[in-house]
Design a protein around this motif. Structure first.
Motif, mmCIF file in Angstrom:
data_model
loop_
_atom_site.group_PDB
_atom_site.id
_atom_site.type_symbol
_atom_site.label_atom_id
_atom_site.label_comp_id
_atom_site.label_asym_id
_atom_site.label_seq_id
_atom_site.Cartn_x
_atom_site.Cartn_y
_atom_site.Cartn_z
ATOM 1 N N HIS A 133 0.814 -1.210 0.000
ATOM 2 C CA HIS A 133 0.000 0.000 0.000
ATOM 3 C C HIS A 133 0.853 1.268 0.000
ATOM 4 O O HIS A 133 0.355 2.341 -0.355
ATOM 5 C CB HIS A 133 -0.930 0.002 1.208
ATOM 6 C CG HIS A 133 -1.956 -1.097 1.164
ATOM 7 N ND1 HIS A 133 -2.984 -1.116 0.252
ATOM 8 C CD2 HIS A 133 -2.099 -2.221 1.920
ATOM 9 C CE1 HIS A 133 -3.720 -2.202 0.446
ATOM 10 N NE2 HIS A 133 -3.203 -2.887 1.441
ATOM 11 N N PHE A 134 2.108 1.156 0.373
ATOM 12 C CA PHE A 134 2.994 2.326 0.425
ATOM 13 C C PHE A 134 3.868 2.442 -0.821
ATOM 14 O O PHE A 134 4.627 3.397 -0.949
ATOM 15 C CB PHE A 134 3.850 2.282 1.698
ATOM 16 C CG PHE A 134 3.049 2.603 2.932
ATOM 17 C CD1 PHE A 134 3.108 3.870 3.499
ATOM 18 C CD2 PHE A 134 2.212 1.665 3.497
ATOM 19 C CE1 PHE A 134 2.354 4.190 4.613
ATOM 20 C CE2 PHE A 134 1.445 1.966 4.618
ATOM 21 C CZ PHE A 134 1.521 3.236 5.178
ATOM 22 N N ASP A 135 3.755 1.489 -1.718
ATOM 23 C CA ASP A 135 4.486 1.555 -2.981
ATOM 24 C C ASP A 135 3.814 2.614 -3.865
ATOM 25 O O ASP A 135 2.673 2.432 -4.296
ATOM 26 C CB ASP A 135 4.446 0.193 -3.665
ATOM 27 C CG ASP A 135 5.300 0.123 -4.919
ATOM 28 O OD1 ASP A 135 5.621 1.197 -5.487
ATOM 29 O OD2 ASP A 135 5.638 -1.002 -5.348
ATOM 30 N N PRO A 136 4.482 3.748 -4.133
ATOM 31 C CA PRO A 136 3.813 4.823 -4.881
ATOM 32 C C PRO A 136 3.390 4.416 -6.281
ATOM 33 O O PRO A 136 2.483 5.013 -6.857
ATOM 34 C CB PRO A 136 4.857 5.939 -4.914
ATOM 35 C CG PRO A 136 6.162 5.289 -4.612
ATOM 36 C CD PRO A 136 5.850 4.116 -3.744
ATOM 37 N N ARG A 137 3.993 3.384 -6.831
ATOM 38 C CA ARG A 137 3.641 2.948 -8.174
ATOM 39 C C ARG A 137 2.238 2.364 -8.236
ATOM 40 O O ARG A 137 1.580 2.404 -9.281
ATOM 41 C CB ARG A 137 4.652 1.902 -8.651
ATOM 42 C CG ARG A 137 4.537 1.493 -10.108
ATOM 43 C CD ARG A 137 5.592 0.472 -10.467
ATOM 44 N NE ARG A 137 5.453 -0.743 -9.689
ATOM 45 C CZ ARG A 137 4.626 -1.754 -9.983
ATOM 46 N NH1 ARG A 137 3.851 -1.668 -11.049
ATOM 47 N NH2 ARG A 137 4.571 -2.824 -9.228
#
Length: 606
Positions: A133-137
């Motif tokens: 959920h924190f992966d900006p992609r």
């Protein structure tokens, strides 16, 4: 919002198990292959919990991909119980640390990503899934809500990836996610997070994704859901047809739902189904049919086992609120289901016409809200199966006050016209429509879908806006395309809905939380005072102080009007006489495992 149905509704014949039992000349034929047929009123977007913004797709996801906890199907009020967890999580006294233990011996469905190995679910899978959920992609729709929980170290990883323009680092240790052993996960928060266990019952936050699957399929993971749940995806024709079949790797689970002692219907259902192995149905076929008439006729003709009754046909299904005699004679059952949801029209706060925080822009949005009639929508379009919304907080969740009345539900075209006049939105060229204070054209651009229900809603909007001198045009695209535009901040206005998956208003209030702009917060509202109130709602324990923070957040939404809330739905669900176990629990999306079909009562033509 729950889903609907689209252009075509292909139906497959039921496959009957054939042949004779081995080594017995007198063996009986095997039990018939049980198929549940169902329809959705909107098209799906895909099946990755982190990237899927709509309830239509998540209804599919929740039957495939599991969080560690779930809600008891029959308990009222909602009650948590274990799914893949060995026990309910342990929370520290200060609500800053949670320990979760996973049951050994739970396995993912077989998939080429595992290269022939039988893949066991572990605590590391949940740690990985939370990191995603924190992966900006990925532009996770749950990112902002999890950000407010402040799982230590995850936001720093995200910021490092953004600042260095590098891929998100899934391998760096973080203080907030510690895999203690193969089956134990410890989560630490930067501030008290007393309701985090509720997130562990939702696939959108905590659905388990195996890293091998995510890395094998990459950008195509939306097409390849692989989970530990009772079903697996076997067929998908986008915006048309979805088929799931029993997951052979699903663990031994037997029906054991626990209704309250005073719930006679729940007690009867629990007694009838107790001990049956889950899932009881072998295959689920979901058709996408957005037009209400073919959906309704298909159900009445016996093509579907249950249906969410289109509003247009509510008077036919339940005149006066009671099941129509012709349907009752056929043994159908009526379920009246309150929804913990809210429909709303959002204004893009970055838009040069309706957006912004200056007094004249706030006045324009408030005038538009006053010029629209929620009561007429409920009376004409909802038949009248809805409750006027006074804000974002919905029924069945903490903080909802059925006696509350706000200006959000007011219809007052006189006040609307006066407000527009006061702030310079007047008809300059005499064409009957108002211009902006700077003399520019005032045109509202409303995103919409090309179905009958949307057209009826558009007609109401057009009539009400013309009555206060505002021109409105409608931009029609299919639902998934509109959602892509919403993510990118390219829609000026759009009417849609938000549904709470937990008995708490936090995820509904997150629809206006600044850090989730473009990832759930489609209005792109970003007000520091509101953001602070939202964080207080997250951090405070249940009690009067938290209720005051919820109320204050609602007042700010009313003052700035980034969205006009419309209503909370009450839906009619009809089930065929041969369908057993249908729940009316709005917090359980993955409910197909609890249903059964009485093959003896189902017509042979089915």
């Amino acid at each position: 919002m729950r889903s609907s149905i689209r252009r075509c509704w292909p139906l497959a014949a039921v496959a009957l198990a054939g042949g004779l039992a081995a080594a017995s000349a007198f063996a009986q034929a095997p039990a018939p292959h049980k198929v549940l047929r169902y329809s959705l009123e909107r098209a799906e977007t895909g099946f990755d919990p982190a990237q899927t913004p709509d309830a239509y797709s998540r209804e599919i996801i929740d039957n495939i991909i599991e969080p560690p906890l779930r809600y008891d199907l029959l308990a009222r009020p909602a009650r948590l119980r274990v799914a893949t967890a060995a026990a309910l999580p342990q929370m520290s006294a200060d609500f800053r640390e949670l320990t979760l233990k996973i049951r050994p011996g739970i396995f993912f469905a077989d998939d080429p990503a595992f290269h022939g190995r039988v893949r066991e679910l572990t605590a590391a899978d949940y740690a990985y899934s939370l990191r995603r959920h924190f992966d900006p992609r990925l532009h996770s729709v749950a990112y902002a809500d999890l950000l407010a929980d402040d799982i230590l170290g995850l936001q720093a990883l995200r910021e490092r990836a953004l600042s260095r323009d590098q891929p998100f680092d899934y391998d760096s240790p973080v203080e907030g996610l510690a895999v203690v052993d193969r089956y134990t996960l410890r989560i630490r928060f930067g501030h008290p997070s007393p309701r985090f266990p509720l997130k562990l019952a939702e696939s959108i936050y905590a659905g388990a994704i195996a890293r091998e699957v995510a890395e094998t399929y990459g950008d195509a993971i939306m097409e390849h859901p692989v989970g530990t749940g009772p079903y697996r995806l076997v067929q998908w024709r986008r915006s048309s047809f979805i088929a799931l079949e029993r997951n052979p790797r699903f663990r031994d689970e037997f029906y054991d739902e626990q209704p309250d002692a005073g719930d006679a219907d729940g007690q009867a259902t629990a007694a009838r189904l107790h001990g049956r192995r889950e899932p009881m149905i072998d295959r689920v076929e979901v058709s996408i049919i957005e037009e209400p008439q073919p959906s309704w006729l298909a159900y009445v003709g016996g093509a579907f086992d249950l249906t969410l009754v289109p509003y247009e046909f509510a008077p036919d299904a339940a005149p006066g609120g009671r099941l129509a005699p012709n349907l009752a004679k056929r043994g159908m059952r009526l379920h009246l289901v309150s929804q913990p949801d809210v429909t709303y029209t959002y204004f893009n706060m970055d838009d040069p016409v309706v957006g912004g925080y200056t007094p004249e822009r706030v006045a324009l949005r408030r005038a538009i809200a006053l010029g629209y009639d929620n009561a007429e929508e409920i009376r004409l379009l909802r038949k009248p199966l809805a409750i006027p919304a006074q804000g974002l907080v919905a029924p069945l969740v903490a903080g909802y006050d059925p006696s509350l009345r706000t200006n959000m539900s007011d219809y007052d075209p006189v006040r609307a016209r006066a407000l527009l006049d006061l702030y310079g939105y007047v008809d300059v060229n005499g064409d009957g429509y108002r211009e902006r204070p700077n003399g520019g054209a005032l045109v509202l651009h409303m995103a919409t879908q090309p179905d009958t229900s949307s057209r009826q809603l558009n007609e109401l909007w057009q009539k009400k806006m013309e009555a206060i001198g505002i021109r409105i045009v409608f931009e029609r695209r299919p639902w998934p395309e509109q959602m892509k535009q919403a993510r990118a901040g390219k829609l000026q206005m759009w009417t849609l809905g938000g549904s709470s998956d937990e008995p708490d208003p936090e995820d509904l209030l997150a629809l206006a939380y600044g850090p989730s702009k473009g990832e759930g917060n489609w209005s792109r509202f970003d007000l520091p005072e509101y953001n602070a109130d939202f964080r207080r709602v997250q951090e405070l324990p249940d009690g009067p102080e938290r209720q005051a923070a919820i109320a204050q957040a609602q007042k700010l939404l009313l003052a700035y009007m980034p969205m006009k809330t419309h209503l909370h739905r009450v839906r009619l669900v009809l089930t065929q006489p041969w369908l057993e176990g249908y729940p009316a629990n709005p917090f359980v999306n993955g409910y197909w495992r609890f249903l059964d079909i009485d093959a003896a009562r189902r017509p042979a033509t089915q």
